[in-house]
Structures are given as structure tokens and as C-alpha cells.
Design a protein around this motif. Structure first.
Motif, PDB file in Angstrom:
ATOM      1  N   ILE A 172       0.852  -1.182   0.000  1.00  0.00           N
ATOM      2  CA  ILE A 172       0.000   0.000   0.000  1.00  0.00           C
ATOM      3  C   ILE A 172       0.890   1.235   0.000  1.00  0.00           C
ATOM      4  CG2 ILE A 172      -1.764   1.277   1.297  1.00  0.00           C
ATOM      5  CD1 ILE A 172      -2.567  -1.452   2.491  1.00  0.00           C
ATOM      6  N   GLN A 173       0.625   2.163  -0.892  1.00  0.00           N
ATOM      7  CA  GLN A 173       1.416   3.377  -1.001  1.00  0.00           C
ATOM      8  C   GLN A 173       0.778   4.480  -0.153  1.00  0.00           C
ATOM      9  OE1 GLN A 173       4.321   3.272  -2.603  1.00  0.00           O
ATOM     10  NE2 GLN A 173       3.881   1.151  -3.192  1.00  0.00           N
ATOM     11  N   LEU A 174       1.449   4.848   0.933  1.00  0.00           N
ATOM     12  CA  LEU A 174       0.933   5.881   1.826  1.00  0.00           C
ATOM     13  C   LEU A 174       1.823   7.115   1.887  1.00  0.00           C
ATOM     14  CD1 LEU A 174      -0.251   3.790   4.918  1.00  0.00           C
ATOM     15  CD2 LEU A 174      -1.651   4.733   3.088  1.00  0.00           C
TER      16      LEU A 174
ATOM     17  N   ILE B 138      -5.785   7.584   5.533  1.00  0.00           N
ATOM     18  CA  ILE B 138      -5.556   6.217   5.053  1.00  0.00           C
ATOM     19  C   ILE B 138      -6.861   5.609   4.558  1.00  0.00           C
ATOM     20  CG2 ILE B 138      -4.875   3.880   5.741  1.00  0.00           C
ATOM     21  CD1 ILE B 138      -2.969   5.192   7.770  1.00  0.00           C
TER      22      ILE B 138
ATOM     23  N   GLN C 234      -7.929   7.281   1.246  1.00  0.00           N
ATOM     24  CA  GLN C 234      -7.061   7.137   0.080  1.00  0.00           C
ATOM     25  C   GLN C 234      -6.849   5.703  -0.382  1.00  0.00           C
ATOM     26  OE1 GLN C 234      -3.331   9.146   0.866  1.00  0.00           O
ATOM     27  NE2 GLN C 234      -4.344  11.015   1.563  1.00  0.00           N
ATOM     28  N   THR C 235      -7.209   4.730   0.438  1.00  0.00           N
ATOM     29  CA  THR C 235      -6.916   3.334   0.121  1.00  0.00           C
ATOM     30  C   THR C 235      -8.156   2.467   0.287  1.00  0.00           C
ATOM     31  OG1 THR C 235      -6.337   2.638   2.378  1.00  0.00           O
ATOM     32  CG2 THR C 235      -4.607   3.713   1.088  1.00  0.00           C
ATOM     33  N   GLU C 236      -7.992   1.163   0.098  1.00  0.00           N
ATOM     34  CA  GLU C 236      -9.079   0.209   0.302  1.00  0.00           C
ATOM     35  C   GLU C 236      -9.093  -0.331   1.737  1.00  0.00           C
ATOM     36  OE1 GLU C 236      -8.411  -2.698  -2.738  1.00  0.00           O
ATOM     37  OE2 GLU C 236      -9.509  -1.544  -4.238  1.00  0.00           O
ATOM     38  N   ILE C 237      -8.277   0.252   2.605  1.00  0.00           N
ATOM     39  CA  ILE C 237      -8.250  -0.156   4.015  1.00  0.00           C
ATOM     40  C   ILE C 237      -9.604   0.145   4.670  1.00  0.00           C
ATOM     41  CG2 ILE C 237      -7.194   0.287   6.267  1.00  0.00           C
ATOM     42  CD1 ILE C 237      -5.378  -1.226   4.444  1.00  0.00           C
TER      43      ILE C 237
ATOM     44  N   SER D 157      -1.536  -5.063   4.404  1.00  0.00           N
ATOM     45  CA  SER D 157      -2.787  -5.195   5.139  1.00  0.00           C
ATOM     46  C   SER D 157      -3.160  -6.664   5.248  1.00  0.00           C
ATOM     47  CB  SER D 157      -3.909  -4.408   4.449  1.00  0.00           C
ATOM     48  OG  SER D 157      -4.060  -4.822   3.110  1.00  0.00           O
TER      49      SER D 157
END
Length: 242
Positions: A168-170, A182, A185-188, A213
Motif C-alpha cells: 500500500i502506497q501511503l 488512510i 485514500q486506500t481500500e483499508i 494489510s
């Protein structure tokens, strides 16, 4: 219809990666217009001298929703893909489960968990697949990959096993980011400490070198730990049991 697709043992030390192959099958579904797929999870199986594996003995699985009329064509295409692209000397296996057609679910889940701690046979895999109503097929070499493929289905269905494939690019390692960012911006789905505390959206964490994840309670979870008064993303060593 909702399906689970798992593959195992498609690569060698010199060529290919099973995670990459799983993502190619996801793209096949999307490109053909057959349906939509979810991210791939990696499921760690038993490491033992009597079990041949490339590097980590892990299988890959993903969920998808496809049209019922496309199921047979997908299975045929997936089998052809594995036969044509798997590395020389590999033992690829394919498993496909239609959620609504699964029978004897507990037997399937038990097979998945046993594959993490026991040496299992192809005969056991085929017997379990038949009892549970799953497609299971081998596509080269000894075909031993069917064991991991079937186990991958069972473990993914539990909703409590596996790491999501890919990073994951954070941001840059050492930078801080808010939990709310987070999630946005992500699928978390959730940021949670390794002892079970769910972090609020305004809390921050320090970004590590490799962000992975895990699948817990059917959610995509980013696990963190507390050190020096700050939250940090877990590293591979801390995630080795997932």
C-alpha cells in the motif's frame, strides 16, 4: 454469482510469481466483461521439508462476482492460462468455488486450517473438493498445487486469514499520516493495533518501509503497534502469522 478463485504453485525460483498470476486472472474477468473482482490474499501454509514449494508455500485467492453464464468459460480460460504461463517445473493447481453452491462448509474450512499445520495429499484434496462442491484441477507437473489452491479457498472464506497481496502506497517511510487519510485514500477498512484497539480517524501513525494489510473479520485491516509514544505500521516479521 459470487465466486472464490485460488491458485498455487505456478512459479519457480527463476520465473513467475503466483500473486502476479492471480492478478492476471482478475484482469481476465474484468477485460472480458464477465464481472468484478476483489484484491488477492496470500495464505501461508505449512513449511516442512517433505512439502515441495518455491519459497514460502503460500497460495493466492480472490473473490469475484460474475455472471452465471460466464462461469464455465472463466474456468476453461483460467485452466488454459495456467497451462500456458506457469513456470517449467511448477505444479499448478486451480480451485473455483461458487459461494451459493458450497456444501459441507465446515469440512472445507477444516481443510484450509489443516494445510497450515499438516502434510496433506492430493487424494484428500480431491475428496474434500467433491464433498464440498468445488471445481479443483491440476495443470502441469505433479499437480500438487491443488492442495494449496483448495486450502486457499477455505482460508479466504473464514475472513480471518491472509495478507493482501501487494504493498500500500501511503508516503515515504518515517512520515506520519492520519488514520482518516488512510481510509479515504486506500481500500483499508480499518486501522487496528495488534492487540485489537481500533484507531480513531484523527490519530496518526508513522509509515514503515513496506505497508501490508491483512484479512480479519472479513475486513481489510492495517495493523499497527505502539512504540515511543507513536503508532507504527507493522513490519513483515510482526505479520508473519497472517
Amino acid at each position: 454469482m459470487e465466486i472464490y478463485v485460488a491458485i498455487d504453485d505456478t512459479d519457480s525460483l527463476e520465473f513467475g510469481a503466483t500473486g502476479q498470476s492471480a492478478n492476471e486472472l482478475r484482469r481476465l474477468i474484468e477485460d472480458k466483461g464477465w464481472g468484478k473482482s476483489e484484491a488477492v490474499t496470500r495464505h501461508q501454509l505449512l513449511l516442512h521439508p517433505d512439502i515441495p514449494y518455491t519459497s514460502h508455500n503460500s497460495s493466492m485467492c480472490f473473490k469475484a462476482v460474475i455472471g452465471g453464464d460466464n462461469l464455465d468459460e472463466f474456468i476453461t480460460s483460467a485452466a488454459k492460462f495456467l497451462q500456458e504461463t506457469s513456470a517449467a517445473g511448477s505444479d499448478p493447481g486451480l480451485c473455483v468455488a461458487v459461494k451459493e453452491r458450497i456444501k459441507n462448509l465446515e469440512e472445507l474450512l477444516s481443510f484450509g486450517y489443516k494445510a497450515k499445520v499438516e502434510i496433506l495429499s492430493k487424494a484428500e484434496a480431491y475428496k474434500t473438493a467433491e464433498h464440498c462442491g468445488l471445481h479443483l484441477s491440476e495443470h502441469g507437473g505433479t499437480g500438487l498445487g491443488i492442495i494449496g489452491a483448495l486450502a486457499g479457498i477455505g482460508l479466504r472464506i473464514t475472513g480471518n486469514d491472509g495478507r493482501f497481496q501487494g504493498r500500500i502506497q501511503l508516503g515515504n517511510s518515517g512520515e506520519t499520516i492520519a488514520v482518516g487519510e488512510i481510509i479515504a485514500q486506500t481500500e483499508i477498512d480499518e486501522v487496528r493495533s495488534i492487540d485489537g484497539q481500533v484507531l480513531a480517524s484523527d490519530e496518526t501513525l508513522v509509515i514503515g518501509e513496506k505497508i501490508k494489510s491483512v484479512l480479519l473479520e472479513g475486513k481489510r485491516i492495517l495493523l499497527v503497534y505502539r512504540e515511543g509514544g507513536a503508532w507504527h505500521s507493522c513490519n513483515n516479521k510482526q505479520l508473519k502469522n497472517y
